[in-house]
Write an enzyme that holds these catalytic residues in place. Structure first.
Site, PDB file in Angstrom:
ATOM      1  N   HIS A 449      -2.692  10.489  46.219  1.00  0.00           N
ATOM      2  CA  HIS A 449      -3.278   9.085  45.561  1.00  0.00           C
ATOM      3  C   HIS A 449      -2.656   8.965  44.049  1.00  0.00           C
ATOM      4  O   HIS A 449      -3.740   8.732  43.456  1.00  0.00           O
ATOM      5  CB  HIS A 449      -4.689   8.903  45.960  1.00  0.00           C
ATOM      6  CG  HIS A 449      -4.914   8.925  47.363  1.00  0.00           C
ATOM      7  ND1 HIS A 449      -5.281   7.599  48.058  1.00  0.00           N
ATOM      8  CD2 HIS A 449      -5.204   9.770  48.220  1.00  0.00           C
ATOM      9  CE1 HIS A 449      -5.325   7.964  49.234  1.00  0.00           C
ATOM     10  NE2 HIS A 449      -5.492   9.182  49.474  1.00  0.00           N
ATOM     11  N   HIS A 470      -0.619  14.659  51.813  1.00  0.00           N
ATOM     12  CA  HIS A 470       0.085  13.864  52.664  1.00  0.00           C
ATOM     13  C   HIS A 470       1.330  13.027  51.721  1.00  0.00           C
ATOM     14  O   HIS A 470       1.349  11.839  51.506  1.00  0.00           O
ATOM     15  CB  HIS A 470      -0.806  12.573  53.453  1.00  0.00           C
ATOM     16  CG  HIS A 470      -1.722  11.949  52.682  1.00  0.00           C
ATOM     17  ND1 HIS A 470      -1.673  11.199  51.425  1.00  0.00           N
ATOM     18  CD2 HIS A 470      -2.790  11.861  52.837  1.00  0.00           C
ATOM     19  CE1 HIS A 470      -2.635  10.600  50.938  1.00  0.00           C
ATOM     20  NE2 HIS A 470      -3.780  10.920  51.778  1.00  0.00           N
ATOM     21  N   ARG A 481      15.621   7.001  40.077  1.00  0.00           N
ATOM     22  CA  ARG A 481      15.331   7.523  38.453  1.00  0.00           C
ATOM     23  C   ARG A 481      14.238   7.912  38.183  1.00  0.00           C
ATOM     24  O   ARG A 481      13.775   8.285  37.147  1.00  0.00           O
ATOM     25  CB  ARG A 481      15.781   6.273  37.334  1.00  0.00           C
ATOM     26  CG  ARG A 481      17.363   6.025  37.352  1.00  0.00           C
ATOM     27  CD  ARG A 481      17.772   4.822  36.242  1.00  0.00           C
ATOM     28  NE  ARG A 481      17.370   3.723  36.858  1.00  0.00           N
ATOM     29  CZ  ARG A 481      18.129   2.973  37.521  1.00  0.00           C
ATOM     30  NH1 ARG A 481      19.128   3.245  38.161  1.00  0.00           N
ATOM     31  NH2 ARG A 481      17.766   1.775  38.003  1.00  0.00           N
ATOM     32  N   ASP A 527      -5.526  14.482  59.099  1.00  0.00           N
ATOM     33  CA  ASP A 527      -5.940  13.165  58.392  1.00  0.00           C
ATOM     34  C   ASP A 527      -6.857  12.205  59.110  1.00  0.00           C
ATOM     35  O   ASP A 527      -6.911  10.998  59.444  1.00  0.00           O
ATOM     36  CB  ASP A 527      -5.100  12.258  57.567  1.00  0.00           C
ATOM     37  CG  ASP A 527      -5.801  11.640  56.339  1.00  0.00           C
ATOM     38  OD1 ASP A 527      -6.968  11.779  55.996  1.00  0.00           O
ATOM     39  OD2 ASP A 527      -5.214  10.732  55.885  1.00  0.00           O
TER      40      ASP A 527
END
Ligand code: F6R
Length: 636
Positions: A449, A470, A481, A527
């Site tokens: 996250h 995950h 880039r 999950d």
């Protein structure tokens, strides 16, 4: 005396003569039993067979009939004696044992001018007069091979509890249990089940040269345990078989499951996951642990050529079966139980971003513990959040996200007791000292996250990040880039990462890309949310409403994915199918790899000394049975 033929072996704790074999399924046992019967006939054309009726015998006779017909075995001189028959029921009655035997076995095998190798009707015997039957048996016998089932109350034939071991063929009253168990063949109407029957006695049965008792299903487990472990007692008529010099017990895993505790078990005819490959071999288990091969086993289990692999370990699971660990962790034991059917033998209950008050309420209820064989073991807690980037909050409540700079670990979580894994965003101010502190307490820190760029991730790794959560989901996408966490992980052979391989969070090509770049590091997670194992509908993930639509989980009213309802075994099969990796590699992605990450040398492996938490899987990687501490915890 030790016998070591293919399927039969010594059950030393029981008697020096009985042998017990446990099969992966009733069909597997039935096939071996049928082969044994056919071989008996092949070996002696004039064999005298003792036969039983009942549900247990249906697959046995189906398999036997097939062998006898396919191999055109000569039955013209065999003689059969049935164990028992109802009294007060005409022999032509559809529920008579005679009818049963003709329907399931004899009808297609009968002698006729067109089938001169068939069985002669006059050689098929059913008891109708006790003393005549005894006399006939004495004249024609002894029975070469006697097949038996067992009642829930331990009866053999209709020799009910209390029948002396010295009993001969006799008319008997059936017990209530027996009548109830047989009511199904009378349309469930107990009143239709005869009260009386005529049965061979226990002494009659024991005169057979060889006896084979079959028992399948959970309902027989207690009778089998009493028979093999209990006292030799007329209260368990089948226990008399322990006095017989040549008796085998063929059980399925359900019927055997009360026998599996402290004995030495040998699982054989297996493809065992060892040294990163499937190797033909055997696994020895005792006292809840894998042990080195021994001289002899108390219980032998034929794995039927299937795979034996370590149990799965789910590092990220938010709940299941209507229980959300971030809201109502009280029901975690039920989830732990259900997870066994997916091959999960241990897991990290995962708490999504929550308030400091909630952490204090939740974490004590998610502490590591074992449920014995009643459920997957809780290894510790995964704290997913709340130190996350607001840009990648995903299914976490943005209002609960915190800055590690302004909120100490202690202020946020209270105690870290039982915590094994924390996912945070490494680019946040204050994250690096947080990572160092966690690492010092042997807590694995994972990046997730997160809006981290490549350099920020590298700094996080320098501070002690050891995993990425995950991968691809809820993080800066790969840019040519700015390769971010994704580039950093896929280029770093020593950094593992978790994936949600549910077919929705990642497209197959993405999973393939991960596998091609960094197969060693791939760890499968579910999950899963509380919607796991539940129908479509409305659920919760922490403080947020989620919905299961067409078995996919979203934040309510949005297209934002919110966890999954993925079964970990399904993820293993998907990985195998998508990447064409070996079954061993796919299995390790959910067993050895997560165990290594958590530094657990006793899990994720089948080497001696490891916990005997393992799975039997068919070649297509479907879980057939889950063992915890060497005990059958979930049979398909
Ligand atoms: C049948 C017989 C009984 C059954 C036993 C198990 O001839 O004598 O002992 O073998 O009651 O029955 P099922 O197989 O129906 O569970």
């Amino acid at each position: 005396m030790i016998r070591t033929s293919f399927l039969v072996f010594l059950f030393s704790l029981v008697s020096a003569f009985s042998s017990v074999s446990v099969f992966i399924s009733p069909d597997a046992a039935a096939l071996v039993a049928a082969r044994k019967m056919a071989d008996q006939i092949l070996q002696k054309k004039t064999s005298v067979l003792g036969l039983a009726t009942g549900n247990t015998m249906i697959p046995v006779y189906a398999a036997l009939k097939k062998i006898l017909i396919e191999e055109d075995i000569d039955l013209s001189e065999i003689i059969s004696f049935n164990l028992d028959e109802y009294l007060d029921l005409p022999s032509s009655h559809p529920q008579s044992f005679r009818s049963f035997m003709f329907t399931h076995l004899f009808e297609d095998l009968l002698y006729s001018p067109q089938n001169p190798r068939g069985i002669r009707e006059e050689n098929i015997h059913f008891p109708s007069h006790p003393s005549e039957y005894e006399t006939l048996l004495e004249q024609v016998g002894p029975i070469d091979l006697q097949i038996l089932g067992i009642g829930r109350n331990g009866h053999i034939g209709f020799a009910e509890p209390g029948t002396p071991f010295s009993s001969l063929t006799a008319a008997v009253h059936l017990t209530e249990t027996t009548r109830q168990d047989n009511a199904h063949s009378f349309g469930g109407d107990l009143n239709q089940v005869p009260q009386k029957a005529i049965t061979m006695g226990i002494a009659t049965i024991l005169r057979a040269k060889e006896i084979l008792l079959l028992a399948f299903g959970e309902a027989k487990a207690e009778a089998i345990a009493d028979t093999l472990r209990g006292p030799l007692s007329p209260e368990t008529p089948a226990s008399a078989l322990r006095e017989h010099p040549n008796t085998s017990f063929f059980l399925d895993e359900k019927a055997a499951h009360l026998l599996n505790d402290s004995q030495i078990q040998r699982f054989y005819h297996a493809r065992i996951l060892l040294d990163h490959q499937l190797i033909e071999g055997e696994l020895w288990v005792s006292g809840g642990k894998i042990i080195p091969p021994q001289e002899k086993a108390d219980l032998e289990i034929d794995v039927g050529g299937n795979i034996l692999a370590p149990g799965f370990i789910d590092l990220q699971i938010n709940g299941g079966f209507g229980c959300d660990f971030s809201r109502n962790p009280e029901k975690i034991e039920e989830v732990a139980k259900q997870l066994l059917s997916f091959g999960v033998t241990s897991f990290l209950p995962t708490v999504i971003s929550s308030s400091p008050e909630q952490y204090r309420r939740l974490l004590p209820k998610l502490q590591p513990r074992s449920f014995g064989k009643e459920g997957a073991t809780i290894l510790g807690i995964h704290l997913e959040g709340p130190f996350f980037s607001p840009a990648y909050s995903g299914a976490h409540n943005p209002s609960l996200l915190l800055s590690p700079e302004k909120n100490s670990l202690e202020r946020t979580y209270g105690s870290l007791e039982g915590v094994k894994l924390v996912t945070l965003a490494p680019e946040l101010l204050g994250a690096s000292s947080c990572i160092e502190l966690l690492q010092k307490q042997n807590i694995v820190v994972s990046a997730g996250h997160s809006a981290a760029n490549f350099d920020q991730m590298r700094a996080g790794i320098d501070s002690g990040i050891r995993l990425a959560t995950h991968l691809f989901n809820a993080m800066t996408p790969y840019h040519h880039r700015n390769p971010g966490i994704i580039g950093s992980v896929l280029l770093n052979p020593s950094l593992p990462y978790t994936l949600i391989a549910d077919g929705l969070h990642l497209c197959p090509e993405c999973i393939l890309l991960c596998w091609r770049c960094h197969p060693e590091g791939l760890i499968l997670i579910s999950d899963a949310t509380e919607a796991l194992g539940m129908p479509d509908g409305n659920y919760q993930l922490g403080s947020l409403n989620i919905e299961a639509r067409s078995h996919q989980i979203y934040l309510a009213g949005t297209q934002t994915l919110a966890g999954s309802n993925l079964q970990l075994d399904e993820a293993v099969r998907r990985l195998h199918a998508i990447t064409q990796c070996s079954p061993a590699e796919a299995l390790e992605a959910a067993s050895l790899k997560p165990a290594e990450l958590l530094n657990l040398s006793s899990k994720g492996t089948l080497t001696p000394g490891a916990d005997a938490d393992f799975l039997i899987l068919s070649p297509d990687l479907t879980v057939q049975a889950t063992y915890l501490g060497g005990q059958l915890a979930w049979p398909r």
